[in-house]
Design an enzyme around this catalytic site. Structure first.
Site, PDB file in Angstrom:
ATOM      1  N   HIS A  58       0.570   9.426   1.235  1.00  0.00           N
ATOM      2  CA  HIS A  58       0.458   8.935  -0.147  1.00  0.00           C
ATOM      3  C   HIS A  58       0.955   9.992  -1.123  1.00  0.00           C
ATOM      4  O   HIS A  58       0.262  10.964  -1.431  1.00  0.00           O
ATOM      5  CB  HIS A  58      -1.011   8.596  -0.444  1.00  0.00           C
ATOM      6  N   HIS A  60       3.820  10.306  -4.747  1.00  0.00           N
ATOM      7  CA  HIS A  60       4.643   9.559  -5.721  1.00  0.00           C
ATOM      8  C   HIS A  60       5.900  10.384  -5.968  1.00  0.00           C
ATOM      9  O   HIS A  60       5.945  11.189  -6.899  1.00  0.00           O
ATOM     10  CB  HIS A  60       3.870   9.345  -7.019  1.00  0.00           C
ATOM     11  N   GLN A 155       2.833   0.244 -11.121  1.00  0.00           N
ATOM     12  CA  GLN A 155       1.978   1.227 -11.813  1.00  0.00           C
ATOM     13  C   GLN A 155       1.268   0.634 -13.031  1.00  0.00           C
ATOM     14  O   GLN A 155       0.119   0.958 -13.302  1.00  0.00           O
ATOM     15  CB  GLN A 155       2.831   2.420 -12.249  1.00  0.00           C
ATOM     16  N   HIS A 213      -3.580   0.853  -4.566  1.00  0.00           N
ATOM     17  CA  HIS A 213      -4.353   1.826  -5.337  1.00  0.00           C
ATOM     18  C   HIS A 213      -5.632   1.092  -5.729  1.00  0.00           C
ATOM     19  O   HIS A 213      -5.605   0.246  -6.621  1.00  0.00           O
ATOM     20  CB  HIS A 213      -3.589   2.259  -6.591  1.00  0.00           C
ATOM     21  N   GLU A 216      -9.681   3.244  -8.183  1.00  0.00           N
ATOM     22  CA  GLU A 216      -9.549   4.672  -8.502  1.00  0.00           C
ATOM     23  C   GLU A 216     -10.175   4.917  -9.868  1.00  0.00           C
ATOM     24  O   GLU A 216      -9.502   5.147 -10.873  1.00  0.00           O
ATOM     25  CB  GLU A 216      -8.079   5.119  -8.481  1.00  0.00           C
ATOM     26  N   ASP A 312      -0.974  12.972  -3.035  1.00  0.00           N
ATOM     27  CA  ASP A 312      -0.796  12.096  -4.206  1.00  0.00           C
ATOM     28  C   ASP A 312       0.292  12.592  -5.155  1.00  0.00           C
ATOM     29  O   ASP A 312       1.146  11.819  -5.559  1.00  0.00           O
ATOM     30  CB  ASP A 312      -2.115  11.924  -4.966  1.00  0.00           C
TER      31      ASP A 312
HETATM   32 FE   FE2 Z   1      -1.435   7.416  -6.024  1.00  0.00          FE
END
Ligand code: FE2
Length: 420
Positions: A58, A60, A155, A213, A216, A312
């Site tokens: 994971h 980005h 996102q 996701h 979170e 992440d």
């Molecule tokens: Fe993430």
């Protein structure tokens, strides 16, 4: 190639690994002095620890190395991070080449630290889908040294962003491997539930994996995980589905969690915990006591539910630090999750090897086994315990029988009287 006297992760004794034509030809106990069948190069590892390559489940890559433009995330919250990213899209006009260059720099950092398999989320809430186009090209360009899976990640929401659902489907048709979602960021609980259902429907339709996701947030009422697990179970695709973050679970009450775990086990979904990122992001609205904002890693593992660790971010609006090193994530994660018992420590590298491979659904071809590709790493240590305690360098990263990274460990000279 032959690697002599390797200490194989999780096994006693030392072993010789014979490599022929890029594959593991034979693994013999070191005491077996047979001539063997291998390419000419011999490396005596003198008992150093050998593992399959680390798996980053994971990251980005489209966000890496952007922290501070146009401004820093001062509150450290997830929501200011998303706001910074939205503002950046308005003022920084990046080209596809710019995105590729940042991603490649990050991939090199990851490779240096022993990673050969990466799942990256890519923001597809952009009508031009430039990030996805960039990462599709990167995936092709790095395939000789890194395996890359791309998650089509909305996102800014599947329903909170105009035509988010259409962009998501377009991204899958273009070649994304995994369907993403972010239900806790949708405008309402109902939209969040619908976004999870939409992601799983699309995965089923196009034969893709899912990585959400999920929850979170420190809100104990954020319960999209049960929706992910239930939908995966109903469709019978749990092993292809991953819930990332699930930090709200750190705030759930035990009665609800007891009921939830039954569904999680039934569903067979995977979990990615991101200890460094979420220690940074969560608990930001707390006074004291201040929550850790981490999912229940220890309890999930004790229930035989698959959990792996990821980083992440590498210097992005959500996390200002990071250099691609998963060993550090493991060290921080063990502390944050109260997993510092001896057995937790000596098996901790599962979190960035086999458990990650299972999450990426690549376990069939992963691991140091005769007949598999000769992909492995060598750590500068002789034991699993010392690997966690001392954070040794990755001496070699080997792929298809070729050394693709070699690191010389630092040497320290001490000019003090010796007590012996
Ligand atoms: Fe993430």
């Amino acid at each position: 190639m032959m690697l002599k006297n390797a200490k194989l992760y999780g096994q006693e004794g030392t072993w010789n690994i014979e490599v022929l034509n890029g594959k593991i030809e034979k693994i013999n106990h070191s005491s077996n002095t047979s001539e063997g069948n291998y390419d000419h190069q011999i490396i005596d590892l003198e008992g150093k620890l050998v593992l399959p390559p680390f798996v980053e489940p994971h990251i980005h890559l489209d966000y890496v190395l952007t922290a501070g433009t146009p401004r820093w995330n001062q509150s450290g919250t997830l929501f200011e991070g998303i706001q910074c990213w939205s503002e950046r899209k308005l003022v920084v006009k990046e080209t596809k080449e710019d995105i590729k260059n940042r991603a490649l720099k990050a991939l090199e950092m990851q490779l240096k630290h022993g990673i050969q398999h990466v799942r990256t989320h890519v923001d597809i809430t952009d009508p031009s889908l430039m990030g996805l186009k960039a990462l599709l090209e990167v995936k092709e360009e790095v395939k000789s040294w890194m395996d890359l899976q791309l998650v089509a990640f909305p996102q800014e929401g599947i329903y909170a962003y105009p035509k988010g659902d259409e962009l998501l489907e377009e991204a899958l048709i273009m070649g994304a491997d995994v369907v993403g979602a972010i239900p806790h960021y949708e405008m309402t609980r109902e939209d969040g539930v619908q976004s999870v259902k939409k992601a799983l429907e699309l995965a089923y339709k196009y034969g893709k994996m899912v990585d959400v996701h999920c929850d979170e947030i420190d809100d104990e009422q954020s319960r999209f995980l049960e929706v992910v697990a239930a939908e995966a179970y109903k469709l019978g695709i749990g092993e292809l589905v991953t819930a990332s973050h699930t930090t709200a679970m750190g705030s759930y009450n035990d009665a609800y969690t007891y009921k939830l775990f039954k569904l999680l086990k039934q569903s067979k979904i995977n979990f990615v915990a991101l200890p460094k990122a979420n220690l940074h992001l969560q608990g930001r609205f707390d006074s004291y006591p201040n929550r850790r904002g981490i999912t229940r890693v220890k309890e999930l593992l004790e229930s035989n539910i698959n959990v792996c660790f990821g980083l992440d971010s590498i210097m992005d609006p959500w996390y200002p630090l990071g250099d691609g090193n998963l060993m550090r994530v493991v060290e921080v994660g063990l502390h944050a999750c109260h997993m510092t018992g001896y057995n937790d420590i000596v098996t901790a590298l599962n979190l960035i090897t086999t458990n990650g491979a299972k999450t990426l659904n690549m376990q069939a071809e992963y691991g140091i086994k005769e007949g598999n590709k000769a992909n492995f790493i060598v750590l500068d240590t002789n034991s699993e315990y010392e690997a966690i305690r001392c954070q040794p360098a990755v001496l070699y990263s080997i792929r298809n029988g070729e050394i693709i990274v070699e690191t010389k460990p630092a040497e320290t000279k001490m000019n003090i009287p010796v007590f012996s």
